[in-house]
Design an enzyme around this catalytic site. Structure first.
Site, PDB file in Angstrom:
ATOM      1  N   PHE A  16       0.826  -1.209   0.000  1.00 33.00           N
ATOM      2  CA  PHE A  16       0.000   0.000   0.000  1.00 33.00           C
ATOM      3  C   PHE A  16       0.860   1.258   0.000  1.00 33.00           C
ATOM      4  O   PHE A  16       0.566   2.217  -0.701  1.00 33.00           O
ATOM      5  CB  PHE A  16      -0.918   0.005   1.223  1.00 33.00           C
ATOM      6  N   GLU A 172     -12.158 -12.035  11.756  1.00 35.81           N
ATOM      7  CA  GLU A 172     -12.780 -12.308  10.449  1.00 35.81           C
ATOM      8  C   GLU A 172     -12.546 -13.762  10.018  1.00 35.81           C
ATOM      9  O   GLU A 172     -13.433 -14.382   9.425  1.00 35.81           O
ATOM     10  CB  GLU A 172     -12.336 -11.299   9.373  1.00 35.81           C
ATOM     11  N   ASP A 301       3.890  -0.109   7.581  1.00 34.53           N
ATOM     12  CA  ASP A 301       4.026  -1.005   8.737  1.00 34.53           C
ATOM     13  C   ASP A 301       5.446  -1.053   9.286  1.00 34.53           C
ATOM     14  O   ASP A 301       5.664  -1.474  10.415  1.00 34.53           O
ATOM     15  CB  ASP A 301       3.616  -2.434   8.344  1.00 34.53           C
ATOM     16  N   ALA A 317      -3.738   0.002   6.423  1.00 35.84           N
ATOM     17  CA  ALA A 317      -3.516   0.470   5.058  1.00 35.84           C
ATOM     18  C   ALA A 317      -3.603   1.997   4.917  1.00 35.84           C
ATOM     19  O   ALA A 317      -2.735   2.588   4.243  1.00 35.84           O
ATOM     20  CB  ALA A 317      -4.512  -0.223   4.130  1.00 35.84           C
TER      21      ALA A 317
HETATM   22  C1  LIG Z   1      -4.690 -10.454   6.794  1.00 35.63           C
HETATM   23  C2  LIG Z   1      -4.570  -8.965   6.882  1.00 35.63           C
HETATM   24  C3  LIG Z   1      -5.723  -8.192   6.913  1.00 35.63           C
HETATM   25  C4  LIG Z   1      -5.633  -6.808   7.004  1.00 35.63           C
HETATM   26  N1  LIG Z   1      -6.789  -6.078   7.012  1.00 35.63           N
HETATM   27  C5  LIG Z   1      -6.725  -4.728   7.019  1.00 35.63           C
HETATM   28  C6  LIG Z   1      -7.917  -3.949   6.938  1.00 35.63           C
HETATM   29  O1  LIG Z   1      -9.033  -4.478   6.882  1.00 35.63           O
HETATM   30  N2  LIG Z   1      -7.784  -2.584   6.941  1.00 35.63           N
HETATM   31  C7  LIG Z   1      -6.560  -1.982   6.991  1.00 35.63           C
HETATM   32  O2  LIG Z   1      -6.483  -0.764   6.959  1.00 35.63           O
HETATM   33  N3  LIG Z   1      -5.418  -2.707   7.091  1.00 35.63           N
HETATM   34  C8  LIG Z   1      -5.463  -4.056   7.086  1.00 35.63           C
HETATM   35  N4  LIG Z   1      -4.312  -4.794   7.155  1.00 35.63           N
HETATM   36  C9  LIG Z   1      -3.018  -4.091   7.330  1.00 35.63           C
HETATM   37  C10 LIG Z   1      -2.515  -3.534   5.996  1.00 35.63           C
HETATM   38  O3  LIG Z   1      -2.593  -4.520   5.005  1.00 35.63           O
HETATM   39  C11 LIG Z   1      -1.080  -3.059   6.200  1.00 35.63           C
HETATM   40  O4  LIG Z   1      -1.078  -2.064   7.181  1.00 35.63           O
HETATM   41  C12 LIG Z   1      -0.501  -2.505   4.901  1.00 35.63           C
HETATM   42  O5  LIG Z   1      -0.420  -3.522   3.926  1.00 35.63           O
HETATM   43  C13 LIG Z   1       0.892  -1.913   5.147  1.00 35.63           C
HETATM   44  O6  LIG Z   1       1.390  -1.437   3.929  1.00 35.63           O
HETATM   45  P1  LIG Z   1       2.958  -1.415   3.649  1.00 35.63           P
HETATM   46  O7  LIG Z   1       3.120  -0.763   2.326  1.00 35.63           O
HETATM   47  O8  LIG Z   1       3.662  -0.885   4.816  1.00 35.63           O
HETATM   48  O9  LIG Z   1       3.370  -2.961   3.557  1.00 35.63           O
HETATM   49  P2  LIG Z   1       2.790  -4.123   2.663  1.00 35.63           P
HETATM   50  O10 LIG Z   1       1.491  -3.754   2.054  1.00 35.63           O
HETATM   51  O11 LIG Z   1       2.855  -5.343   3.495  1.00 35.63           O
HETATM   52  O12 LIG Z   1       3.844  -4.237   1.483  1.00 35.63           O
HETATM   53  C14 LIG Z   1       5.171  -4.626   1.672  1.00 35.63           C
HETATM   54  C15 LIG Z   1       5.760  -5.016   0.331  1.00 35.63           C
HETATM   55  O13 LIG Z   1       7.163  -5.155   0.487  1.00 35.63           O
HETATM   56  C16 LIG Z   1       7.592  -6.308  -0.183  1.00 35.63           C
HETATM   57  N5  LIG Z   1       8.828  -6.760   0.457  1.00 35.63           N
HETATM   58  C17 LIG Z   1       8.987  -7.152   1.743  1.00 35.63           C
HETATM   59  N6  LIG Z   1      10.266  -7.486   1.982  1.00 35.63           N
HETATM   60  C18 LIG Z   1      10.931  -7.292   0.832  1.00 35.63           C
HETATM   61  C19 LIG Z   1      12.285  -7.469   0.440  1.00 35.63           C
HETATM   62  N7  LIG Z   1      13.227  -7.901   1.291  1.00 35.63           N
HETATM   63  N8  LIG Z   1      12.630  -7.206  -0.841  1.00 35.63           N
HETATM   64  C20 LIG Z   1      11.688  -6.776  -1.731  1.00 35.63           C
HETATM   65  N9  LIG Z   1      10.390  -6.588  -1.402  1.00 35.63           N
HETATM   66  C21 LIG Z   1      10.023  -6.839  -0.143  1.00 35.63           C
HETATM   67  C22 LIG Z   1       6.438  -7.274  -0.035  1.00 35.63           C
HETATM   68  O14 LIG Z   1       6.469  -8.273  -1.034  1.00 35.63           O
HETATM   69  C23 LIG Z   1       5.236  -6.341  -0.166  1.00 35.63           C
HETATM   70  O15 LIG Z   1       4.807  -6.225  -1.492  1.00 35.63           O
HETATM   71  C24 LIG Z   1      -4.368  -6.182   7.070  1.00 35.63           C
HETATM   72  C25 LIG Z   1      -3.203  -6.968   7.045  1.00 35.63           C
HETATM   73  C26 LIG Z   1      -3.308  -8.337   6.939  1.00 35.63           C
HETATM   74  C27 LIG Z   1      -2.055  -9.165   6.903  1.00 35.63           C
END
Ligand SMILES: Cc1cc2nc3c(=O)[nH]c(=O)nc-3n(C[C@H](O)[C@H](O)[C@H](O)COP(=O)(O)OP(=O)(O)OC[C@H]3O[C@@H](n4cnc5c(N)ncnc54)[C@H](O)[C@@H]3O)c2cc1C
Length: 454
Positions: A16, A172, A301, A317
């Site tokens: 995200f 859920e 995150d 998200a």
């Molecule tokens: C089951 C579940 C349900 C959820 N439900 C909700 C909800 O209903 N509402 C809500 O607001 N939030 C929800 N969340 C939380 C939300 O999804 C996260 O807060 C959000 O995805 C964080 O975004 P981000 O960009 O920090 O990380 P992420 O979206 O996790 O993206 C991280 C990216 O980094 C990549 N990556 C990781 N390590 C490496 C590496 N070493 N090299 C290259 N790429 C790498 C991964 O492949 C991924 O694509 C939920 C989470 C989960 C797991």
């Protein structure tokens, strides 16, 4: 800026946070590289639907390359980032060093087992498409094995599903599992009655959905009870064995155990060589940059930042999305107009401010809770709000349409169309593994262990 005319921005992670940063920077005068170890972006809030056979993986995930294809200043690399050299300004992968002028690290988090990593093979968590498919495999397999055992005239093992952790994901999963047992599978087996399956939700804290207001926690617990889920709060898991969960002296037999109890930040946070909190989140400055490196940002995150009341921003998200857009605009403005004058040790950039529009958690069909500040909603209306928001934010019009049709169909028919068991037919702890040869069991456990170390 590395002596190049056009500054190079590297984004690690196309979740995200990363994706939203990329969308803003795609229109800026920069060269942009998006690196992710997967080729797809996953809409994690709907992973539980894949895990419970309501949706197929392709409906909640989309290729990163395809999402960003119209942006000519941008390249997508599928690679696992292994570290950083902040002095040389490069991102390291196994076979490639990627130079940057600005870096955005958005590598997210994974589930954590509080020092019991060996539990992962027995109690998978839910973070990736692979995790969801493994959970789906185990849940559906448990019914098939029980049916076969009963058809063979043996007393079938109790169909207990134990979900550990009553945050939004645990709630859920438990609610939807209960629904599948009572409705989707109800009339399809001849020797067992899926409706007699037992769903147990264990929570170490005092209440379900602990981050929600008290009235919504109570409402969620009541909605779970009506769906047939047994909730036990103040119950901490002390041991997980194949086929059982232990809480102190109490042993709960379990055909399937699912883990929704803890998260830890990506190990990439520590590789930045700056201070992290206990969950491995990087302690960022108010502008989301890393101390002493104004050109490096950590978002989503993986970042630890308090709001103006001193409360840690949640791992959701909207925080990641808003942070992605915020840092991308900072970079764009600095590239276009030059950095603002600053005093040593103090950033002249504006601080990040999170706009909290509220939280929604679904529990099952027509069951949800919604916290919009002073307005708290439960039940059908909250569920409609949840549905609307999640369809709206799905990536791609095709996915939105498909998911909407799937949901409308399964709402009317109670059907869950993606009930495929793929891969192994081994279920850890199953009392009568029937045809599973010993070498296959070993292979599956090895695979699961390999997955958990990623
Ligand atoms: C089951 C579940 C349900 C959820 N439900 C909700 C909800 O209903 N509402 C809500 O607001 N939030 C929800 N969340 C939380 C939300 O999804 C996260 O807060 C959000 O995805 C964080 O975004 P981000 O960009 O920090 O990380 P992420 O979206 O996790 O993206 C991280 C990216 O980094 C990549 N990556 C990781 N390590 C490496 C590496 N070493 N090299 C290259 N790429 C790498 C991964 O492949 C991924 O694509 C939920 C989470 C989960 C797991």
């Amino acid at each position: 800026m590395n002596g190049k005319a056009t500054p190079r921005v590297v984004i690690v992670g196309a979740g995200f946070g990363g994706l939203n940063a990329a969308r803003v920077l795609a229109k800026a005068p920069v060269r942009l590289t998006v690196v992710d170890r997967k080729n797809h972006h996953t809409f994690q809030p709907l992973l539980y639907q894949v895990a419970t056979a309501g949706l197929s993986p392709g409906e909640i995930a989309a290729p990163i390359r395809s999402i960003l294809r119209s942006n000519k200043n941008l390249e997508v690399l599928m690679a696992e980032v292994t570290g950083f050299d902040l002095d040389r300004r490069v991102v390291q992968t196994a076979d490639l060093d990627i130079p940057y002028d600005y870096l955005i690290v958005a590598a997210g988090a994974r589930h954590a087992y509080f020092g019991h990593d060996d539990w992962e093979a027995l109690a998978p968590g839910l973070k990736t498409i692979e995790d969801a498919l493994e959970i789906r495999r185990r849940v559906l397999l448990a019914f098939e094995l029980a049916e076969r055992q009963a058809a063979a005239g043996e007393i079938s093992a109790p169909l207990n599903f134990v979900v550990v952790g009553a945050g939004p994901t645990g709630v859920e999963l438990a609610g939807t599992l209960a629904e599948i047992c009572r409705h989707a599978l109800a009339h399809e087996f001849r020797s067992i009655d899926p409706a007699r399956a037992h769903i147990l939700l264990l929570e170490g804290g005092l209440r379900v959905l602990p981050t929600y207001p008290l009235d919504l926690s109570h409402s969620a617990q009541e909605q779970l009870r009506r769906l047939g889920v047994e909730v036990r709060t103040s119950t901490t898991v002390t041991q997980i064995d194949p086929g059982a969960v232990h809480c102190g002296d109490t042993r709960f037999p379990a055909a399937v155990v699912l883990w929704a109890a803890g998260v830890a930040a990506s190990p990439l946070g520590k590789k930045l060589g700056t201070q992290v909190d206990r969950a491995g989140r990087v302690l960022v400055w108010p502008d989301l940059s890393v101390p002493n490196h104004p050109e490096v940002f950590v978002i989503g995150d993986l970042a630890a930042l308090n709001d103006e009341h001193g409360k840690l921003l949640p791992g959701v998200a909207p925080v990641a999305i808003q942070q992605g857009r915020f840092v991308a605009k900072l970079i764009r403005d600095e590239v276009e107009f030059g950095p603002l004058p600053s005093t040593p040790g103090k950033s002249s950039r504006p601080p990040f401010h999170y706009w909290d529009k509220g939280s929604l958690a679904t529990i099952g069909r027509a069951a949800a809770v919604a916290d919009f500040g002073r307005i708290h909603i439960s039940g059908f209306i909250a569920w409609l709000a949840w549905l609307f928001v999640h369809i709206l934010f799905l990536i791609g019009f095709r996915n939105r349409l498909l998911v909407f049709i799937q949901w409308a169909w399964s709402y009317v028919t109670y059907e869950r169309g993606a009930r495929l068991i793929t891969g192994s037919t081994y279920l850890p702890g199953w009392t009568a593994p029937l045809s599973t040869p010993a070498n296959e069991k070993a292979e599956v456990l090895e695979e699961i262990h390999a997955g958990s170390s990623k």
